[in-house]
Design a protein around this motif. Structure first.
Motif, PDB file in Angstrom:
ATOM      1  N   ARG A 144      -7.131  -6.819 -11.395  1.00  0.00           N
ATOM      2  CA  ARG A 144      -6.649  -8.182 -11.150  1.00  0.00           C
ATOM      3  C   ARG A 144      -5.496  -8.204 -10.152  1.00  0.00           C
ATOM      4  O   ARG A 144      -5.324  -9.181  -9.418  1.00  0.00           O
ATOM      5  CB  ARG A 144      -6.262  -8.875 -12.447  1.00  0.00           C
ATOM      6  N   ALA A 147      -7.071  -7.951  -6.712  1.00  0.00           N
ATOM      7  CA  ALA A 147      -7.635  -9.247  -6.337  1.00  0.00           C
ATOM      8  C   ALA A 147      -6.552 -10.180  -5.807  1.00  0.00           C
ATOM      9  O   ALA A 147      -6.755 -10.901  -4.817  1.00  0.00           O
ATOM     10  CB  ALA A 147      -8.343  -9.873  -7.530  1.00  0.00           C
ATOM     11  N   ARG A 148      -5.396 -10.161  -6.442  1.00  0.00           N
ATOM     12  CA  ARG A 148      -4.309 -11.040  -5.995  1.00  0.00           C
ATOM     13  C   ARG A 148      -3.703 -10.558  -4.675  1.00  0.00           C
ATOM     14  O   ARG A 148      -3.345 -11.373  -3.820  1.00  0.00           O
ATOM     15  CB  ARG A 148      -3.236 -11.137  -7.081  1.00  0.00           C
ATOM     16  N   LYS A 150      -5.296  -8.915  -2.325  1.00  0.00           N
ATOM     17  CA  LYS A 150      -6.269  -9.291  -1.289  1.00  0.00           C
ATOM     18  C   LYS A 150      -6.221 -10.789  -1.025  1.00  0.00           C
ATOM     19  O   LYS A 150      -6.297 -11.232   0.125  1.00  0.00           O
ATOM     20  CB  LYS A 150      -7.677  -8.876  -1.713  1.00  0.00           C
ATOM     21  N   GLY A 151      -6.085 -11.574  -2.097  1.00  0.00           N
ATOM     22  CA  GLY A 151      -6.011 -13.020  -1.943  1.00  0.00           C
ATOM     23  C   GLY A 151      -4.810 -13.466  -1.132  1.00  0.00           C
ATOM     24  O   GLY A 151      -4.847 -14.522  -0.486  1.00  0.00           O
ATOM     25  N   ALA A 152      -3.752 -12.662  -1.163  1.00  0.00           N
ATOM     26  CA  ALA A 152      -2.550 -12.971  -0.394  1.00  0.00           C
ATOM     27  C   ALA A 152      -2.647 -12.476   1.044  1.00  0.00           C
ATOM     28  O   ALA A 152      -1.721 -12.681   1.836  1.00  0.00           O
ATOM     29  CB  ALA A 152      -1.323 -12.353  -1.076  1.00  0.00           C
TER      30      ALA A 152
END
Length: 338
Positions: A144, A147-148, A150-152
């Motif tokens: 998780r 994922a965060r 990469k999302g940033a």
């Protein structure tokens, strides 16, 4: 007043305009601008390093071909000896699970061939590295968290990437090390010089404060980082760095921050904390054996850090800064005059 941000490149001035303004082609040292340096293509680039505010010297340029590389380093007894900290431009110490801390060491002006032990990322790192569009060197992270990250839009390099390997003479997981000169070859960056991480200023602009020679930054859970001012800079009294490889702190900047729950447990069953590095809070700047109190603010995770007092904007004297992100609710900061 906060120093205006230096741009990456100034518009090249044509030879005709130069002749009209300067005449005679005199290039004596007295005519050189201290805030920039001339390069081969006649452009001028910012002449201070973004992570220290110190002047660029010699033939170097403040714009590198690689991004800022933030390396996550273990900060427990098992990490000893830590390698590479003496070449870091800046270090941020952040809370992790179990009341321990981890270091986010920022490298840009100089890249070591051996740095570590390299450990995993946390969601807290998003707010720490984003202001300078840094890439993270890490052993990995929870799903998780990845994922965060990469999302940033944060680039990261984990175990298996070129330049990251294990030292078989050490015990896992404290045996991952990175050669940042190799990592840098794979790192992508945008075309501009990184923004200044802190509002850099001159020694003469630093306000007089109360005397503070010894500092204790307690993160809660039993971990405390101790500093002593030795007349030149600050010595980390309980560092795990190798002899001769200590971080040369000119300033210790303590920021009281909110800490929340990242929403998962580590392998030992401990809740993983997440530093909320936005908003505002108390700031304590220790420099030259003195303490100046103020307030820090950060609009969002990608925003630069600003500092102020009741008198107005506050700058940090150019140099190597160690930032302590101390939990506002559970941490504590004490100091003594001698």
């Amino acid at each position: 007043m906060r120093r205006a941000q230096l741009t990456t490149a100034l518009i090249a001035v044509t030879g005709l305009l130069l002749a009209g303004c300067g005449g005679g082609g005199d290039s004596s040292d007295g005519d050189k601008k201290p805030a920039s340096q001339q390069v081969a293509n006649s452009e001028e680039v910012a002449s201070t390093w973004p992570l220290t505010g110190l002047p660029v010297t010699g033939d170097e340029a403040a714009e590198k071909t690689y991004p800022v590389l933030v390396t996550k380093i273990d900060n427990t007894y098992s990490s000893a000896p830590q390698l590479g900290l003496s070449k870091a431009d800046m270090v941020v110490e952040e809370l992790v699970e179990g009341g321990l801390t981890r270091l986010a060491a920022f490298f840009y002006s100089e890249l070591p061939t051996t740095v570590g032990p390299v450990r995993s990322m946390r969601a807290s790192d998003i707010g720490i590295v984003s202001p300078v569009k840094a890439s993270v060197v890490t052993s990995g992270a929870a799903g998780r968290t990845i994922a965060r990250i990469k999302g940033a839009g944060i680039q990261f390099f984990q175990e298996g990437a070129a330049g990251i390997s294990r030292d078989t003479s050490r015990s896992a997981p404290y045996n991952v090390f990175a050669d940042l000169t190799t990592v840098a070859k794979s790192a992508e960056k945008d075309a501009s010089r990184p923004e200044d991480y802190l509002p850099w200023g001159d020694e003469k602009d630093f306000p007089g404060g109360q005397k503070a020679v010894k500092i204790a930054a307690t993160f809660g859970g039993g971990h405390t980082t101790n500093w002593t001012y030795d007349g030149k800079g600050y010595t980390n009294e309980n560092t795990f760095a190798a002899d001769g490889d200590h971080f040369p702190a000119d300033t210790v900047l303590v920021l009281r921050v909110k800490v929340g729950d990242a929403g998962y447990l580590d392998p030992a069953g401990n809740p993983v904390p997440e530093t909320k590095f936005t908003g505002k809070g108390q700031a304590m700047i220790f420099h030259d054996g003195k303490l100046v109190r103020g307030t820090w603010s950060k609009t969002d995770l990608k925003s630069p850090l600003t500092l102020s007092t009741r008198a107005g904007d506050l700058t940090v004297p150019a140099g190597h800064t160690w930032i302590e992100l101390v939990p506002a609710a559970t941490g504590n900061v004490t100091f003594t005059k001698q």
